[in-house]
Design a protein around this motif. Structure first.
Motif, short mmCIF file in Angstrom:
data_model
loop_
_atom_site.label_atom_id
_atom_site.label_comp_id
_atom_site.label_asym_id
_atom_site.label_seq_id
_atom_site.Cartn_x
_atom_site.Cartn_y
_atom_site.Cartn_z
N ARG A 1 33.65 24.88 39.44
CA ARG A 1 33.31 26.04 40.26
C ARG A 1 34.25 27.20 39.99
N TRP A 2 33.69 28.41 39.95
CA TRP A 2 34.48 29.61 39.72
C TRP A 2 35.28 29.97 40.96
N ARG A 3 36.52 30.41 40.74
CA ARG A 3 37.40 30.88 41.82
C ARG A 3 37.99 32.22 41.39
N PHE A 4 38.33 33.02 42.36
CA PHE A 4 38.82 34.38 42.12
C PHE A 4 40.03 34.64 43.00
N LYS A 5 41.14 35.08 42.40
CA LYS A 5 42.32 35.44 43.18
C LYS A 5 42.14 36.87 43.65
N LYS A 6 42.27 37.06 44.95
CA LYS A 6 42.01 38.37 45.55
C LYS A 6 42.91 39.45 44.96
N ASN A 7 44.19 39.16 44.75
CA ASN A 7 45.09 40.18 44.22
C ASN A 7 44.71 40.58 42.79
N LEU A 8 44.17 39.64 42.00
CA LEU A 8 43.72 39.97 40.65
C LEU A 8 42.44 40.81 40.68
N LEU A 9 41.57 40.53 41.65
CA LEU A 9 40.36 41.35 41.80
C LEU A 9 40.74 42.77 42.19
N ASP A 10 41.71 42.91 43.09
CA ASP A 10 42.17 44.25 43.49
C ASP A 10 42.74 45.01 42.30
N ALA A 11 43.57 44.34 41.51
CA ALA A 11 44.16 44.97 40.32
C ALA A 11 43.08 45.33 39.31
N TRP A 12 42.09 44.46 39.13
CA TRP A 12 40.99 44.71 38.21
C TRP A 12 40.19 45.93 38.66
N MET A 13 39.91 46.02 39.96
CA MET A 13 39.17 47.17 40.48
C MET A 13 39.97 48.46 40.30
N ASP A 14 41.27 48.39 40.54
CA ASP A 14 42.12 49.57 40.33
C ASP A 14 42.08 50.02 38.88
N GLU A 15 42.18 49.05 37.98
CA GLU A 15 42.16 49.36 36.55
C GLU A 15 40.83 49.99 36.14
N LYS A 16 39.72 49.42 36.60
CA LYS A 16 38.40 49.91 36.23
C LYS A 16 38.10 51.26 36.85
N SER A 17 38.70 51.55 38.00
CA SER A 17 38.43 52.83 38.66
C SER A 17 39.43 53.90 38.26
N GLY A 18 40.41 53.54 37.45
CA GLY A 18 41.39 54.52 36.99
C GLY A 18 42.52 54.77 37.97
N VAL A 19 42.63 53.94 39.00
CA VAL A 19 43.70 54.07 39.98
C VAL A 19 44.93 53.36 39.46
N LYS A 20 46.07 54.00 39.58
CA LYS A 20 47.31 53.35 39.16
C LYS A 20 47.79 52.49 40.32
N SER A 21 48.07 51.22 40.03
CA SER A 21 48.45 50.29 41.09
C SER A 21 49.91 50.40 41.49
N THR A 22 50.73 51.04 40.65
CA THR A 22 52.13 51.18 41.01
C THR A 22 52.44 52.63 41.33
N ALA A 23 53.48 52.83 42.09
CA ALA A 23 53.89 54.19 42.44
C ALA A 23 54.35 54.91 41.19
N PRO A 24 54.12 56.22 41.12
CA PRO A 24 54.55 56.94 39.93
C PRO A 24 56.06 56.89 39.77
N VAL A 25 56.48 56.78 38.54
CA VAL A 25 57.91 56.71 38.24
C VAL A 25 58.40 58.12 37.96
N THR A 26 59.45 58.51 38.66
CA THR A 26 60.02 59.83 38.40
C THR A 26 61.22 59.65 37.49
N VAL A 27 61.24 60.43 36.44
CA VAL A 27 62.32 60.34 35.47
C VAL A 27 63.21 61.55 35.66
N GLN A 28 64.48 61.29 35.88
CA GLN A 28 65.44 62.37 36.04
C GLN A 28 65.93 62.80 34.67
N PRO A 29 66.05 64.10 34.43
CA PRO A 29 66.59 64.54 33.15
C PRO A 29 68.04 64.10 33.03
N LYS A 30 68.44 63.79 31.81
CA LYS A 30 69.82 63.37 31.59
C LYS A 30 70.75 64.55 31.84
#
Length: 84
Positions: A46-75
């Motif tokens: 029987r097929w099983r689906f991990k909810k967190n992987l489905l959420d990440a898959w939907m984010d990826e397919k919809s173009g949503v970034k799942s992590t907060a944007p990284v701010t890079v400070q100039p050196k």
């Protein structure tokens, strides 16, 4: 003794639960899983689906970034040394 916390959402879903969660038919979800289009695994036959992987898959397919944007400070430039 503390009572065990009851989990309100399932982490692993079956075809019916996952299709309901995604808003698609069970037949479509079964086809997606069989073709490897959607993250899934088989437990027994029987097929099983991990909810967190489905959420990440939907984010990826919809173009949503799942992590907060990284701010890079100039050196910061080092202070200039004295001329010798």
């Amino acid at each position: 003794m503390a009572a065990l916390a009851q989990v309100t959402t399932r982490e692993v879903l079956d075809i019916r639960q996952a299709s309901e969660y995604l808003g698609i038919s069970g037949d479509t979800l079964y086809r997606y899983a069989s073709e490897g289009f959607i993250p899934a695994f088989k437990l027994g036959n029987r097929w099983r689906f991990k909810k967190n992987l489905l959420d990440a898959w939907m984010d990826e397919k919809s173009g949503v970034k799942s992590t907060a944007p990284v701010t890079v400070q100039p050196k910061q430039k080092k202070p200039a040394g004295r001329a010798r």
